[in-house]
Design an enzyme around this catalytic site. Sequence first.
Site, PDB file in Angstrom:
ATOM      1  N   HIS A 262       0.841  -1.208   0.000  1.00 47.68           N
ATOM      2  CA  HIS A 262       0.000   0.000   0.000  1.00 47.68           C
ATOM      3  C   HIS A 262       0.872   1.253   0.000  1.00 47.68           C
ATOM      4  O   HIS A 262       0.588   2.228   0.709  1.00 47.68           O
ATOM      5  CB  HIS A 262      -0.956   0.007   1.204  1.00 47.68           C
ATOM      6  CG  HIS A 262      -2.102  -0.947   1.064  1.00 47.68           C
ATOM      7  ND1 HIS A 262      -3.185  -0.693   0.253  1.00 47.68           N
ATOM      8  CD2 HIS A 262      -2.318  -2.166   1.617  1.00 47.68           C
ATOM      9  CE1 HIS A 262      -4.030  -1.711   0.331  1.00 47.68           C
ATOM     10  NE2 HIS A 262      -3.514  -2.617   1.137  1.00 47.68           N
ATOM     11  N   ASP A 327      -0.572  -5.232   5.754  1.00 51.57           N
ATOM     12  CA  ASP A 327      -1.566  -6.072   5.089  1.00 51.57           C
ATOM     13  C   ASP A 327      -1.421  -5.995   3.571  1.00 51.57           C
ATOM     14  O   ASP A 327      -0.818  -5.076   3.030  1.00 51.57           O
ATOM     15  CB  ASP A 327      -2.972  -5.635   5.490  1.00 51.57           C
ATOM     16  CG  ASP A 327      -3.293  -4.226   5.012  1.00 51.57           C
ATOM     17  OD1 ASP A 327      -2.440  -3.345   5.211  1.00 51.57           O
ATOM     18  OD2 ASP A 327      -4.386  -4.011   4.443  1.00 51.57           O
ATOM     19  N   GLU A 328      -2.013  -6.961   2.901  1.00 52.40           N
ATOM     20  CA  GLU A 328      -2.159  -6.968   1.438  1.00 52.40           C
ATOM     21  C   GLU A 328      -0.883  -6.481   0.741  1.00 52.40           C
ATOM     22  O   GLU A 328      -0.905  -5.537  -0.032  1.00 52.40           O
ATOM     23  CB  GLU A 328      -3.360  -6.102   1.038  1.00 52.40           C
ATOM     24  CG  GLU A 328      -4.665  -6.648   1.580  1.00 52.40           C
ATOM     25  CD  GLU A 328      -5.866  -5.775   1.240  1.00 52.40           C
ATOM     26  OE1 GLU A 328      -6.970  -6.316   1.070  1.00 52.40           O
ATOM     27  OE2 GLU A 328      -5.719  -4.544   1.151  1.00 52.40           O
ATOM     28  N   ALA A 329       0.222  -7.172   1.049  1.00 47.90           N
ATOM     29  CA  ALA A 329       1.510  -6.824   0.442  1.00 47.90           C
ATOM     30  C   ALA A 329       1.846  -7.873  -0.621  1.00 47.90           C
ATOM     31  O   ALA A 329       2.394  -8.938  -0.299  1.00 47.90           O
ATOM     32  CB  ALA A 329       2.604  -6.776   1.506  1.00 47.90           C
ATOM     33  N   PRO A 330       1.526  -7.601  -1.889  1.00 51.87           N
ATOM     34  CA  PRO A 330       1.813  -8.575  -2.947  1.00 51.87           C
ATOM     35  C   PRO A 330       3.318  -8.843  -3.035  1.00 51.87           C
ATOM     36  O   PRO A 330       4.141  -7.938  -2.910  1.00 51.87           O
ATOM     37  CB  PRO A 330       1.295  -7.888  -4.218  1.00 51.87           C
ATOM     38  CG  PRO A 330       0.345  -6.846  -3.728  1.00 51.87           C
ATOM     39  CD  PRO A 330       0.868  -6.402  -2.408  1.00 51.87           C
TER      40      PRO A 330
END
Length: 745
Positions: A262, A327-330
């Site tokens: 993000h 969070d949501e760390a590709p």
Amino acid sequence: MKKAFLLILAIAFAACSDEDAVPEYRADADQYLIPKVQHFESRSGAAFIWKAKTRIQADSNCLAEAQYLQDLIKQHSTFEPEIHASKGEVQLVISDEMEGPEEAYTLEIEAAKIVLKGKTKAGLMRAIQSLRQLMVDAFHDADKREAWALPTLYIADAPRFKHRGLLLDVCRHYFDKDVVKKYIDLLALYKMNVLHLHLTEDQGWRFESEAFPKLHQEAAYRREEDGSRYGGYFSKQDLRELVAFAEARHITIIPELELPGHSQAALSAYPQFSCLGADANIEVANDWGVFKEIYCAGNDSSFLFLESILEELMEIFPSEYIHIGGDEAPKFRWEHCAKCQKRMADEGLANEHELQSYFIKRIESYLNSKGRKLIGWDEILEGGLSPNATVQSWRGMEGGIAAARSQHQAIMSPTSHCYLDYGLHQIDLKKVYSFDPIPAELSEQEQKFIIGGECNMWTEHVPNEANLDSKVNPRMQALAEVLWTYPQKRDFRDFFQRMQKHYPMLESLGVAYGPEMIPAEIYADVNFDSAEVFIGSKTNFEAIDQEVYWNEKKGPWGFVLKESGTLKVQALKNEQPYGDTIEQEFEFHKALARKPQYQSEYSQWYTGGGAAALVNGRLGSLNFRDGQWQGFSGQDIELWLDLGELKEINSVSSNFYHYNNAWIFVPRSYKVYASQDGKSWRLIGESQAQIQAKQRGQHIEHLEVKSKTQTRFIKLVVESQGRVPDWHEAAGAEAWLFMDEIIVQ
């Protein structure tokens, strides 16, 4: 002469009556308190009258709280109460001998005096807020009076949890300091104590940095699809002002700096900290979703950059905790980055999840060296949890359970109950109120690690203040009670009635609150035995009536579905429209109420209503959380159904959802098979989507196979994308496949 004497007496009596008259006050005072207090006693006797001569007694220990109360009274009165160190009718007391947690307080109102007592200054502020709620509605208006009355009573109160917060996302859409102040004041009013301020995102950086000025000069703004420039940021002075405003109300602001993911906005300004290097052309995201740009874990300069930013934040925010997201760390960039792969080899890390754990632990070590603690979303559990980290559990309760069992503190804010950006179809007032942050499977000792909860207000689809208000209120108030009041003291019906009494006060505070719940809902009851679907509507709470229309004609409240059409329901309150008209499109077809036999397992998060979801006649809308879409993660769909007898069919079709920002993709193919005995199958047709996987936006794709066929059994094989494609921000993650009906004509 006698008449004149009587007239003088009458005038004198009237004057005396006016002077001695008691202003209106809350007779049923406990019905105006949110959250519900732990102990309440109503007392008989005359009300306390707060007038010009009433003084506030407070020593230097609680002078700031006395000044807060003084300002509050001054705003709504023709007088300014005097603060005195040793005498006064309204007494503020700090008593560290009081039992209970830090925010424990008592409030005693007698005819001659009011005593507000807190175990700490924070407890005293909670007592002041109870006093504030006990004031009549007129007090909260712009009206100013010469006297106010308060009922005689005694309250002894304390919170259940020590962490009671609201997350406010000012990145997806920007809200200025006045809006933030408004919400700090609302948090104080309802005895919440944390504002979790989400300050950095892919779509915008929201605070001034002296060390890296391009963050606020460039990364705070994005180019919208129409070409306009959108954004804004808080200067350091703005943030200091917010911190002071919050501290005066004993609210802690916990800032969030998202890392390692993000982070596209930051990397647009300083691409040298990305895996692509200094020459990369990265723009601030102007869409929603998860993006692949991420801080480079193999580059030491990335950590030096983040440490410098954290240093600037810590100079402004005195909070014990700093939130780092996580969070949501590709992992796509890390997988293809030589520096990141070298870091993994040098540190003996088995995979990119362990690399993320290394990243978080390194940041935590820095924060700990500065006397601060780290909070991260539950993804920080993956690859190994940092030694002293607090976990904020959002993907259900599991993250909090895992943290507690490993003796780490946890904050509960699951999507099931606490996401206020979700619509009322998913999370209404009653759903929030039903939340219990303590999972039943935890032992008594493990439960102590659950320190509280938060309601999360993400703002992708919240473009303005009125929309923000209607999303947050009154659901925030429900969570305030959940986090303050013990379950045995809570009752939804009672809370609902108390909430009605708070709306005039919210209106006076400029809060454009929303409805408590969807006032009416449309249902489809499937009877597999008779192969019928009974459709209709029902209201969801008392005092609501409804008007029902089927294909634009006023119809009954319920009937068996015999034709395709649209059912519309308008809820009525006091014979006036309440909320928007609710609409549902229905499709009548030959597979209606024919029970599917699943060879694939649908997600527990997107059931569409379970086994009847694809044969109930209801068609899904552009809101993929409307409850009609059945979701499958990372797998194909295979199912079959029995039409009951040999039938001639002309077509088989289904709707599929496409929204690649949320990792939802149209299928690769849609194949239909037919069989007369359920054993021997033949392919009768195949269809492919016209929408390309890269297509942005939210779409519904109708796939149809036309074939005039005699059959009893129908089988569908729907090929999923499987994994999110390499070009996507979340490359490699499981792709979603969303389907809503099997229409057989």
